[in-house]
Scaffold this active site. Sequence first.
Site, short mmCIF file in Angstrom:
data_model
loop_
_atom_site.label_atom_id
_atom_site.label_comp_id
_atom_site.label_asym_id
_atom_site.label_seq_id
_atom_site.Cartn_x
_atom_site.Cartn_y
_atom_site.Cartn_z
CB SER A 241 -0.97 0.01 1.19
OG SER A 241 -0.29 -0.19 2.40
CG HIS A 271 -0.78 -5.24 2.06
ND1 HIS A 271 -0.13 -5.09 3.26
CD2 HIS A 271 -0.82 -3.98 1.51
CE1 HIS A 271 0.23 -3.82 3.42
NE2 HIS A 271 -0.19 -3.12 2.38
CG HIS A 318 6.09 -8.94 7.84
ND1 HIS A 318 7.07 -8.14 7.30
CD2 HIS A 318 4.98 -8.17 7.93
CE1 HIS A 318 6.56 -6.93 7.09
NE2 HIS A 318 5.30 -6.93 7.46
NE ARG A 327 2.47 -3.80 12.32
CZ ARG A 327 2.33 -3.94 11.01
NH1 ARG A 327 1.82 -2.95 10.30
NH2 ARG A 327 2.70 -5.05 10.39
CG ASP A 373 -3.23 -8.03 8.95
OD1 ASP A 373 -3.76 -6.93 9.21
OD2 ASP A 373 -2.39 -8.18 8.04
N1 CMX Z 1 1.24 -19.76 5.89
C1 CMX Z 1 1.63 -20.67 4.96
N2 CMX Z 1 2.70 -20.49 4.16
C2 CMX Z 1 3.40 -19.37 4.32
C3 CMX Z 1 3.08 -18.40 5.29
C4 CMX Z 1 1.93 -18.63 6.08
N3 CMX Z 1 1.50 -17.74 6.98
N4 CMX Z 1 3.97 -17.38 5.21
C5 CMX Z 1 4.84 -17.71 4.23
N5 CMX Z 1 4.50 -18.90 3.67
C6 CMX Z 1 5.10 -19.58 2.56
C7 CMX Z 1 5.07 -18.70 1.32
O1 CMX Z 1 3.81 -18.78 0.68
C8 CMX Z 1 6.22 -19.27 0.51
O2 CMX Z 1 5.77 -20.48 -0.07
P1 CMX Z 1 6.28 -20.95 -1.54
O3 CMX Z 1 7.77 -21.01 -1.43
O4 CMX Z 1 5.61 -22.27 -1.72
O5 CMX Z 1 5.81 -19.90 -2.49
C9 CMX Z 1 7.25 -19.62 1.60
O6 CMX Z 1 6.50 -19.78 2.81
C10 CMX Z 1 8.32 -18.58 1.80
O7 CMX Z 1 7.68 -17.34 2.05
P2 CMX Z 1 8.39 -16.22 2.96
O8 CMX Z 1 9.65 -15.81 2.27
O9 CMX Z 1 8.47 -16.69 4.36
O10 CMX Z 1 7.30 -15.06 2.94
P3 CMX Z 1 7.06 -13.92 1.85
O11 CMX Z 1 7.98 -12.80 2.13
O12 CMX Z 1 7.12 -14.49 0.47
O13 CMX Z 1 5.56 -13.53 2.12
C11 CMX Z 1 3.67 -12.95 3.43
C12 CMX Z 1 5.18 -12.76 3.22
C13 CMX Z 1 3.19 -11.99 4.49
C14 CMX Z 1 2.96 -12.64 2.10
C15 CMX Z 1 3.42 -14.43 3.85
O14 CMX Z 1 4.05 -14.67 5.09
C16 CMX Z 1 1.94 -14.77 3.96
O15 CMX Z 1 1.33 -15.12 2.94
N6 CMX Z 1 1.34 -14.68 5.18
C17 CMX Z 1 -0.10 -14.89 5.36
C18 CMX Z 1 -0.89 -13.68 4.89
C19 CMX Z 1 -0.72 -12.51 5.84
O16 CMX Z 1 -0.83 -12.65 7.04
N7 CMX Z 1 -0.46 -11.33 5.27
C20 CMX Z 1 -0.42 -10.08 6.06
C21 CMX Z 1 0.98 -9.49 6.17
C22 CMX Z 1 0.97 -8.20 6.96
C23 CMX Z 1 0.29 -7.09 6.18
O17 CMX Z 1 0.80 -6.69 5.13
O18 CMX Z 1 -0.79 -6.63 6.58
#
Ligand code: CMX
Length: 437
Positions: A241, A271, A318, A327, A373
């Site tokens: 964002s 996000h 994250h 937070r 979140d």
């Molecule tokens: N549950 C399951 N799998 C997860 C995970 C979770 N909470 N967090 C990361 N992973 C997975 C990723 O999907 C990725 O899988 P692939 O290699 O198969 O594609 C792997 O673990 C490595 O990811 P990462 O390097 O640890 O995390 P990223 O930097 O790529 O992604 C985020 C970060 C937030 C998108 C991810 O942790 C996620 O999807 N979390 C759940 C959604 C969420 O809570 N988002 C809110 C974030 C805060 C905000 O912006 O408001």
Amino acid sequence: MGYIKDLFKVKADEQNKEIKSILEQHGNLKIEDVTLAQVYQGMRGITGLVTETSLLDANEGIRFRGFSIPELRESLPKVEGGSEPLPEGLFYLMLIGEVPTQDDVEHVSATWARRSHVPNHVFDVIESFPISSHPMTQFTAAVLALQTESKFAKAYNEGISKKQYWDYVYEDTMTLIARLPRVAAYIYRRKYKNGVHIQPDGMLDWSGNFAHMLGFEDDSFKELMRLYLTIHADHEGGNVSAHATHLVGSALSDPYLAFAAGMTGLAGPLHGLANQEVIRWIEEMCTELDTAQPTKDQIGEYIHKTLKEGKVVPGYGHAVLRKTDPRFTAQMEFAKRHCPDDATVQTVWNVYEVAPPILEGTGKIKNPWPNVDAHSGALLKHYGLVEEEFYTVLFGVSRALGVLASLCWDRALGFPLERPKSVTTEWVKKFIAKSQA
Ligand code: CMX
């Protein structure tokens, strides 16, 4: 000109001088090398932006102008008798770089109250959407409808010097932030309360008035809103964002257009929409297990099931953080004080105990800890704000403070059009061959 605007100009002039000197002396200094993996994998860890309002440390979490969340909860002004910071104060801090006095915060509150009138055509635009439309869709459309009020767009159209951009962006920022609670509350009351709207109360602070217009008069809900709208405001510049707002603003799209871009990004489930997803995930787990409060073993099994189905566990992980998000901790502390026995709150705490080792055990998730979140929905639900589709709008109202304060800085510092280089895989293959030769 208001005194805060004058002060901002003084600060921006000082900062401009400093940046000029930094670039003259050290402009060729290399920060880091970029790997092909970073280029393919979402540019993680590439330093490519300057955002003055806040800085994220992977282990410590966010600092706004050097202040951590616990420090801000101590030092920012509060309402009389209250114990949570006023987001007006955080906005001042992000914009000016100094902790505001009570008078400064009251000045911001009064300015926003004065500018909060929303033109009728904005409500017409909201009304034109099917009631089933997602609140974030209605919210983003309403922000675009507000754009007819942009002073920046009008001034640019009439022809202004680059040196004046910041002035009009500042004006748009103050007006847009002032109007967001009314717009958001209108969407909420239209969708969930049969269109019975509540008029603003100009005597209340920005968050207190927002809670009032949503229909929540409980003092501790108002305190929750003050905390919520403070902690969601900013998370340095690279998140979707903030980055989208900055990027679109760099084309000299006005603050309304730029913020709308940020909001379409916030509406994504990885996000801001994650706050909706967390509460849905918990509720689906409770429904499936036919219980209001699953045991830790049941939660563990449900997390394994979620992962097996190829889904993410929302609220965990994250892109930058590597520890529990402060937070999350701030909200946990609030819940401990106000509603420690709430069943959903207890489930959130149980997930916090169970999820990290399971996520860590996958060997691929870089951060097994909860983000902002993971906790917010349980608190809102406790006070009766149960419509989880609306949660990301609350996040959006707060996020305006950070991304728009940053946009003021972007224009005051004369940051140029953002345009990174992209390549093709064909280019990459040739590059590899050349490096190996
Ligand atoms: N549950 C399951 N799998 C997860 C995970 C979770 N909470 N967090 C990361 N992973 C997975 C990723 O999907 C990725 O899988 P692939 O290699 O198969 O594609 C792997 O673990 C490595 O990811 P990462 O390097 O640890 O995390 P990223 O930097 O790529 O992604 C985020 C970060 C937030 C998108 C991810 O942790 C996620 O999807 N979390 C759940 C959604 C969420 O809570 N988002 C809110 C974030 C805060 C905000 O912006 O408001």
